[in-house]
Design an enzyme around this catalytic site. Structure first.
Site, PDB file in Angstrom:
ATOM      1  N   GLU A  26       6.550  49.822  48.169  1.00  9.04           N
ATOM      2  CA  GLU A  26       6.436  49.338  49.546  1.00  9.04           C
ATOM      3  C   GLU A  26       7.055  50.360  50.489  1.00  9.04           C
ATOM      4  O   GLU A  26       8.091  50.945  50.184  1.00  9.04           O
ATOM      5  CB  GLU A  26       7.159  47.983  49.719  1.00  9.04           C
ATOM      6  CG  GLU A  26       6.434  46.826  49.064  1.00  9.04           C
ATOM      7  CD  GLU A  26       6.885  45.461  49.593  1.00  9.04           C
ATOM      8  OE1 GLU A  26       7.678  45.402  50.555  1.00  9.04           O
ATOM      9  OE2 GLU A  26       6.434  44.449  49.028  1.00  9.04           O
ATOM     10  N   HIS A  82       2.302  46.066  51.606  1.00 10.58           N
ATOM     11  CA  HIS A  82       2.087  45.324  50.360  1.00 10.58           C
ATOM     12  C   HIS A  82       1.016  46.099  49.599  1.00 10.58           C
ATOM     13  O   HIS A  82      -0.175  45.820  49.767  1.00 10.58           O
ATOM     14  CB  HIS A  82       1.596  43.901  50.649  1.00 10.58           C
ATOM     15  CG  HIS A  82       2.634  42.971  51.174  1.00 10.58           C
ATOM     16  ND1 HIS A  82       2.341  41.707  51.652  1.00 10.58           N
ATOM     17  CD2 HIS A  82       3.976  43.106  51.267  1.00 10.58           C
ATOM     18  CE1 HIS A  82       3.469  41.113  52.027  1.00 10.58           C
ATOM     19  NE2 HIS A  82       4.472  41.944  51.813  1.00 10.58           N
ATOM     20  N   ASP A  93       9.376  37.391  52.619  1.00  8.89           N
ATOM     21  CA  ASP A  93       9.353  37.960  53.973  1.00  8.89           C
ATOM     22  C   ASP A  93       9.693  36.888  55.007  1.00  8.89           C
ATOM     23  O   ASP A  93      10.445  37.128  55.957  1.00  8.89           O
ATOM     24  CB  ASP A  93       7.971  38.535  54.305  1.00  8.89           C
ATOM     25  CG  ASP A  93       7.625  39.737  53.446  1.00  8.89           C
ATOM     26  OD1 ASP A  93       8.549  40.453  53.016  1.00  8.89           O
ATOM     27  OD2 ASP A  93       6.414  39.957  53.215  1.00  8.89           O
TER      28      ASP A  93
HETATM   29 ZN    ZN Z   1       6.409  41.723  52.260  1.00 11.29          ZN
END
Ligand code: ZN
Length: 134
Positions: A26, A82, A93
């Protein structure tokens, strides 16, 4: 809550390149600006080094916040990617969203990185339109 975030093609491309470069991990970063208009993008290191979550290095995040303040700007957005989806905030999140700013989530769709914007408040997620201007 804001319903529309304005950014330039160059801001968009900077985030997109960052997300693509860091995959399969990420990527994450900060957007500085005024009200609903982005004026600067700060790519940050993902200290979690994970394909499933992100954590900005605390000291680097502090330095970026100082710089944003020095420029007379505010934090208007936080982006992360993502690499294996989904194209919206994960339950983590939503649980960890601490700032009243637009959360951009980047994910690949048919080989192209795309972003969607969200406002997360009180455990609820609202979509924010990302308006790209030149
Ligand atoms: Zn996320």
């Amino acid at each position: 809550m804001i319903e529309k975030l304005f950014l330039t093609r160059s801001h968009w491309n900077a985030m997109r390149r960052h997300a693509a470069r860091r995959a399969p991990l990420e990527a994450c970063g900060l957007l500085a600006g005024k009200e609903a208009r982005v004026e600067a993008v700060y790519g940050m290191r993902n200290a979690a080094r994970s394909p499933l979550r992100f954590r900005m290095a605390a000291r680097a995040q502090w330095r970026a916040f100082c710089r944003i303040e020095d420029l007379g700007l505010e934090l208007v957005g936080i982006y992360h990617s993502h690499p294996i989806g989904p194209d919206q905030p994960s339950p983590t999140d939503v649980a960890e969203a601490m700032y009243p700013v637009v959360h951009l989530v980047w994910s690949p769709k048919n080989g192209e990185w795309q972003a969607r914007g969200f406002w997360i408040e009180g455990g609820k997620v609202f979509e924010v339109t990302l308006q790209i201007a030149q």
